[in-house]
Design an enzyme around this catalytic site. Structure first.
Site, PDB file in Angstrom:
ATOM      1  N   GLY C  10      38.992 108.168 -12.958  1.00  0.00           N
ATOM      2  CA  GLY C  10      38.070 107.937 -11.854  1.00  0.00           C
ATOM      3  C   GLY C  10      37.643 109.250 -11.238  1.00  0.00           C
ATOM      4  O   GLY C  10      38.486 110.078 -10.889  1.00  0.00           O
ATOM      5  N   HIS C 236      30.472  93.504   4.391  1.00  0.00           N
ATOM      6  CA  HIS C 236      29.745  94.362   5.336  1.00  0.00           C
ATOM      7  C   HIS C 236      28.710  93.524   6.064  1.00  0.00           C
ATOM      8  O   HIS C 236      27.971  92.772   5.441  1.00  0.00           O
ATOM      9  CB  HIS C 236      29.076  95.515   4.593  1.00  0.00           C
ATOM     10  N   ARG C 297      33.626  95.467  11.569  1.00  0.00           N
ATOM     11  CA  ARG C 297      32.827  94.794  10.563  1.00  0.00           C
ATOM     12  C   ARG C 297      33.131  93.314  10.403  1.00  0.00           C
ATOM     13  O   ARG C 297      32.221  92.503  10.280  1.00  0.00           O
ATOM     14  CB  ARG C 297      33.034  95.484   9.222  1.00  0.00           C
ATOM     15  N   ARG C 434      38.891  97.409   7.049  1.00  0.00           N
ATOM     16  CA  ARG C 434      38.735  98.861   7.116  1.00  0.00           C
ATOM     17  C   ARG C 434      37.731  99.227   8.204  1.00  0.00           C
ATOM     18  O   ARG C 434      36.669  98.616   8.310  1.00  0.00           O
ATOM     19  CB  ARG C 434      38.237  99.407   5.780  1.00  0.00           C
ATOM     20  N   LEU C 440      36.118 107.307   3.307  1.00  0.00           N
ATOM     21  CA  LEU C 440      35.994 108.647   2.739  1.00  0.00           C
ATOM     22  C   LEU C 440      37.253 109.438   3.053  1.00  0.00           C
ATOM     23  O   LEU C 440      37.773 110.186   2.229  1.00  0.00           O
ATOM     24  CB  LEU C 440      34.766 109.343   3.324  1.00  0.00           C
TER      25      LEU C 440
END
Lengths: 277, 285, 656
Positions: C10, C236, C297, C434, C440
């Protein structure tokens, strides 16, 4: 590591010399050469020259005489002109071969100029060779009517080389005149566009607006030179050979022309001038 | 400021596209004509597929339909078309191809804009400046290789916690940000007449480096720390295949999907190499 | 001399950060990626990256509060110690990225600018235009390229991970396939770092890239790696509906002042501009006065879903609400959000600076992932603390090593020794939900912090005594044979009979996505999940009869996809099982039949295990270490918090 050719080792120097030679001496010479040659038209406006007959012929002869009076002319010619042109042409062909035009898909104006720069380079090489071979080296077999250009009778022999016969323009003469028209136009474009790209190459114009502004300046320079180039070709292609010869003889003998010639001048002037457009 | 021209250009195209979009009706059939190739060295062939267009369809959704049902418009059973794609948001650069003769990302290519009426044809070809892997998938390794040529990185002293980076003006950040949005898609290279296909990796180091790499060189030359390698970058760009190989056709800036001022970057590198060359000449090295 | 090697699978933020750190530790890295690493899905992250900073600190913010917010945001399901360590490292990670040349937005003085993001009352989000993820991964890509040119990292791009090689009870390599030549071969390594991201494609259309199919995770899972919290899938709240995917509209659109509303009159046909202020229902602002449009969210998603699906108030009667920025200065919007607004205009054809956007929720992030372990750091209070009061002085400093023990070999190691899981693939950091701009951070933190753990494992543990290069070839050949057999079976189906939609891999994949979106996203319920599991069984059965349309031995993309569909089915089953087993509502997991959080029974990690013999999954719930913060009710200051949003039991989520 494989050995690299001098072309690669000095890539930057050669590229920049290629750019530089295009501007000086070649570009500067082109400007002065067009200025000289277009004197066949703008000379008509110099009334002092008119005393010998055709003012354009007289001015042109004066310019040619001046050039021929420069000392070590051949050396200057070879090192200041022929070699730089050969250098610029040879490298130009070498560089141009690395590109592949794609105006069919990306028909942007700048892309067309890119393509035209290369086409004008190739055509320019052929044209300059023909021009120098016929008029400077005396390869008269390539000249329609076989005329030889002479520095003493600069305008008349030039006109003869373009027109093909004293009696007026012949078929071959017309072809050569058109070729001249095309050749000088492409060379003027090549110079003006080269001036524009050189400013990017050297990093003078950086931002897009600066490049655009300099583009207008180059277009202006190109338009001015185009006017001179067309004046010269049309001026010589339409020049009355016999009359030009009369003016040249008058210049050589120091005679002022007879009154009958002076009287014909007012009629000649507008005709010649209009031919220069 | 510098991209006003490009933006005007883009918005004219956008206006035309918007006009097409208004007339387009979902449920219509359009033809997707694809230049296919089974692998390196294999001959290319055209295949046409008929696709039913749903609302908001793009080239990707058409290719997805074809993959699920690979039958050409004349009823012949074929194989799913192979293509490269990733984010589908025009930030990864993967799905670049030549659509109706021009290079662009296929994800942002709306069918309504390009084939607004029943029976219209949309043509897909692989990029021509890179070797084809299969169908619309090309091998863009050279593009990434060229980022190594210009040392497109900041030479940091490792990833230990060594405090903040250099301070930077908002103006410089804005300039660098735009340059840094280059997603290595290769549009600038596809449209460049000076950048041509070169399957032999041994020749990559002397073939034209391309607008994207010149832009990266400028990006890192402008960074406070990245600048320390400016000399090395310029040395690399002064050789064969460097900045001087640019022919100023300026197609790159017109096809760049991120409106990066590529021609400005080229000129900045031109100026830097000029100064660098004189400095080197006079410093006697 | 023994040459140890590390494999990283990855090339997103986590994989690149790990590669850089491990290469720096002096171990050569083989980096595998489905795509050139620069094109990894990390490029899609738009909003920013969270970290405590000096401005926020002087207003009362702290690393501790960042930690507290993350635990609270994750509804107390996250591993607390790793989150504490991550929050403490965050400012240092920003500094490092800054040094790498990331063009973070700047203030007039030339300092890093900050923006407000969901889940916090302080500006703690650093950003680079509207493409922060892209800018971060480019910085790491550049450093990786630097190491590649120094031959410390070897890239295998367009190589697909197929299976881990597990020998002597530890991971000693992988088997992978070149997606161009289709060559299958094994690679030896003393440790393998999996950093293959999320599994959005299991839900069909999502905000994820086309490569985020979860197949690599599923292969590890089927090879015996445990999968944690599979049911925790973030939807989202704001995505742009599209034919091929659902494109994200970043949370920063809300952070920069975007207002979510619907007309008070259902099916109001007027243009949004013509609807006067009193006739607009700003439902988030009315229900959550403290946080307003920047609620986390999961809450935003359920409220939007509730307005559209339950109350039928969606714009034009469809499943969409307005996200309105048109009251802001267009110049300001271009500067702050240019990139993301451009995406909307590009794919919808409407300029969001002048007209409200139409958006609807979409599957976005997998909080769950491979189950990982860690070694606790030095901060171990006698009793867990109560929720931190926002802006109050931090109870502890931000010294490193308080949350996790730096360099401990088991940090973010899965249950299989030598096999690590970093980034979105790791289940550790985000619990049940999250927070925006934490992804990130967790990816880079994993790579940088745990990269050292990988090096220590190799130097001190089993690999130091028995390096993979000394192991017999048979262990590797066995897995190569297994994969060759699998691919032969699929390729051999091409010649058999006529195509049938029931056995078409693309149609199986699509039906899987539709089913998972309907049963396992915004709202969940026992009977529907049971039905979902039955349908998954039917799809699995159809998969065994799968039929390919292309048997080319070269760059066979449809084969690659078809193989992945089988693995996606395994992940899907774990998701549905986890969702069914977790009889409570927590974070992104909302059960209409169990609407309350049940800490006594379910403040536990869901651990899914795969039985290779029966080819079935099972889940258990295992205790988590919640010794740092005491759970509280998660309301985000909602008015009348006790009632909560109540979607009906029959509701089915759609993201189209």
């Amino acid at each position: 590591m494989a050995s690299i050719s001098p072309l690669e080792r000095h890539a930057f120097l050669l590229r920049r010399l290629h750019s530089l030679t295009g501007i000086a001496p070649i570009g500067l010479f082109l400007v002065s050469h067009l200025l000289t040659n277009s004197s066949i038209v703008w000379g008509l406006m110099d009334s002092r020259k008119a005393v010998h007959g055709h003012g354009g012929v007289a001015t042109f002869q004066h310019e040619v005489d001046f050039i021929h009076s420069i000392p070590f002319l051949l050396i200057i010619e070879v090192f200041g002109l022929w070699l730089p042109i050969a250098f610029h042409a040879a490298l130009g062909v070498y560089y141009a071969r690395s590109g592949k035009a794609n105006t069919a898909r990306y028909a942007y104006q700048s892309n067309w100029r890119y393509r035209l720069q290369r086409i004008s380079g190739y055509v320019g090489i052929l044209f300059i060779f023909y021009h120098v071979a016929t008029l400077r080296w005396g390869w008269t077999f390539l000249v329609p009517g076989g005329a030889t250009w002479s520095g003493e009778a600069a305008a008349s022999t030039m006109a003869l080389a373009l027109q093909g016969a004293e009696t007026g323009i012949t078929g071959a003469g017309l072809a050569v005149s058109i070729a001249y028209m095309l050749g000088v136009s492409l060379l003027v474009f090549h110079f003006a566009n080269g001036l524009w790209t050189a400013a990017i190459t050297w990093g003078v114009t950086v931002s897009a607006p600066a490049q655009r502004r300099w583009g207008f300046v180059c277009a202006g320079i190109g338009a001015g030179m185009m006017l001179m180039a067309w004046s010269a070709v049309i001026g010589f292609a339409t020049l009355d050979v016999k009359e030009a010869r009369g003016t040249e003889q008058s210049l050589q003998t120091g005679h002022t022309p007879g009154p009958q010639i002076a009287e014909t001048l007012p009629q000649l002037m507008p005709a010649a001038a209009s031919g220069g457009h | 400021m510098t991209s006003t021209h490009t933006q005007a250009h883009a918005s004219a195209a956008a206006r035309k596209a918007a006009a097409n979009r208004v007339n387009a009706k979902p449920g219509r059939k359009v033809f997707v004509r694809i230049l296919r190739c089974d692998g390196p060295g294999q001959p290319s062939r055209w295949e046409t597929f008929s696709v039913t267009i749903e609302r908001g369809a793009n080239v990707i959704s058409c290719l997805q339909q074809i993959a699920a049902n690979p039958i050409t418009s004349d009823g012949t059973r074929s194989t799913p078309v192979v293509w490269d794609s990733g984010c589908l948001e025009e930030v990864c650069g993967a799905c670049t191809m030549v659509i109706n003769g021009k290079v662009r990302q296929s994800c942002s290519c709306l069918i309504d804009d390009h084939a607004p009426t029943e029976g219209d044809t949309i043509t897909l070809e692989p990029m021509s400046k890179f070797p084809v892997v299969r169908d619309l998938w090309v091998d863009r390794s050279r593009l990434f290789h060229n980022l190594k040529r210009v040392k497109a990185w900041v030479p940091i002293d490792g990833t230990y916690a060594l405090g903040p980076g250099p301070s930077e003006s908002a103006e410089s950040q804005e300039q660098r940000y735009v340059m840094s949005t280059c997603m290595s898609c290769g549009c600038c290279l596809e449209a460049c007449p000076q950048f041509n296909v070169e399957p032999d990796p041994a020749a990559w180091d002397t073939a034209f480096v391309g607008a994207h790499a010149l832009n990266q060189a400028r990006l890192f030359n402008q960074h406070e720390t990245g600048r320390r390698m400016k000399g090395e970058r310029l040395d690399a760009l002064m050789g064969t295949g460097g900045v001087n190989d640019c022919g100023n056709a300026q197609n790159c800036v017109k096809v760049c999907p991120k409106l990066i001022p590529l021609t400005e970057s080229i000129a900045v590198i031109g100026r830097a190499t000029t100064i660098h060359a004189f400095a080197r000449w006079f410093s006697g090295k | 001399m023994t040459q140890h090697r590390v494999i990283v699978v990855g090339g997103g933020l986590a994989g690149l950060a790990a590669s850089i750190r491990i290469a720096e530790a002096g171990l050569p890295v083989d980096l595998f990626s489905l795509v050139p690493v620069k094109r990894s899905h990390s490029v899609c992250a738009q909003g920013g990256i969270n970290a405590c900073n000096e401005v926020a600190r002087q207003q009362g913010y702290s690393e501790y509060e960042h930690f507290d917010e993350t635990i609270y945001g994750g509804d107390f399901l996250a591993d607390q110690h790793p989150v504490l360590e991550m929050a403490n490292w965050a400012p240092k990670i920003i500094d490092l990225l800054d040094r790498m040349g990331v063009p973070f937005n700047r203030t007039a003085e030339g300092r890093r600018d900050l923006r407000l993001f969901g889940g916090s009352l302080f500006k703690r989000t650093h950003f680079a235009g509207a493409t922060t993820g892209q800018q971060l991964i480019y910085a790491l890509d550049e450093q990786t390229r630097r190491y590649e040119s120094e031959e410390k990292v070897t890239k295998y791009e367009y190589w697909e991970f197929l299976w881990p090689v597990i020998e002597e009870g530890r991971c000693v390599g992988i088997v992978a396939q070149d997606m161009r030549t289709m060559q299958i071969r094994s690679f030896r390594a003393d440790a393998v770092v999996m950093a293959t991201g999320g599994c959005g494609l299991v839900f069909g259309k999502s905000t994820n890239s086309i490569i985020c199919n979860g197949a690599a995770a599923a292969r590890c899972y089927q090879a015996g790696v445990w999968y944690g919290n599979p049911e925790m899938i973030q939807v989202h709240p704001t995505a742009i509906p599209g034919a091929d995917k659902l494109r994200l509209m970043s949370e920063s659109a809300r952070g920069e002042g975007g207002r979510v509303w619907v007309p008070r009159t259902p099916r109001d046909t007027r243009a949004p501009k013509d609807i006067p202020e009193p006739e607009r229902f700003y439902f988030l602002e009315e229900k959550y006065p403290a946080y307003g449009n920047i609620v986390p969210r999961d809450i935003a998603t359920r409220e939007i879903f509730d307005i559209c699906v339950n109350q039928g108030m969606g714009v034009g009667g469809d499943n969409q609400v307005y996200l309105d920025l048109s009251h802001k200065d267009p110049e300001y919007l271009t500067k702050k959000l240019g990139g993301i607004l451009e995406i909307y205009e590009k794919f919808v054809g409407v300029d969001p600076r002048f007209e409200p956007m139409k958006i609807f929720p979409a599957v976005h992030y997998s909080m769950g992932g491979l189950w990982t372990q860690f070694t606790k750091g030095t901060y171990n209070p006698v009793e867990p603390r109560v929720k931190h009061k926002s802006g109050a002085p931090a109870p502890i400093g931000s010294d490193l090593g308080q949350g996790l023990q730096p360099g401990a070999p088991n940090n973010m190691m899965t249950n299989v020794p030598g096999l690590y899981a970093f980034g979105e693939l790791n289940f550790a950091y985000h619990g049940a939900n999250r927070l925006g701009a934490n992804a990130l951070l967790s990816c880079i933190f994993d790579g940088l912090f745990c990269g050292v753990s990988v090096a220590n494992y190799i130097r001190n543990d089993a690999p130091s005594k028995s390096p993979s290069c000394d192991l017999p070839a048979s262990a590797f050949d066995r897995v190569v044979e297994q994969e060759n057999a699998k691919s032969k079976r699929l390729l051999d189906t091409v010649s058999t009979g006529d195509p049938d939609p029931a056995t078409n891999p693309y149609i199986i994949g699509k039906e899987l996505g539709d089913e998972m979106t309907a049963a396992c996203t915004v709202v969940r319920e026992d009977a529907r999940l049971g039905q979902c599991l039955q349908r998954l069984d039917a799809l699995k059965e159809r998969y065994t009869r799968l039929k390919l349309a292309d048997d080319s031995p070269w760059s066979n993309q449809s084969f690659t996809y078809a193989r992945a569909v089988g693995d996606m089915l395994a992940i899907a089953e774990a998701v549905a099982l986890g969702a069914r087993g977790r009889q409570e509502s927590r974070g992104a997991h909302y059960r209409t039949d169990f609407t309350e959080r049940d800490d006594a029974n379910f403040m536990k990690s869901t651990v899914a295990r795969y039985n290779a013999q029966t080819r079935t999954s099972s889940v258990t719930f295992e205790p988590i270490d919640a010794s740092l913060i005491l759970p509280t009710v998660r309301t985000y200051g909602k008015k009348d918090a006790a009632t909560g949003p109540k979607p009906p039991a029959s509701a089915v989520a759609t993201n189209a």
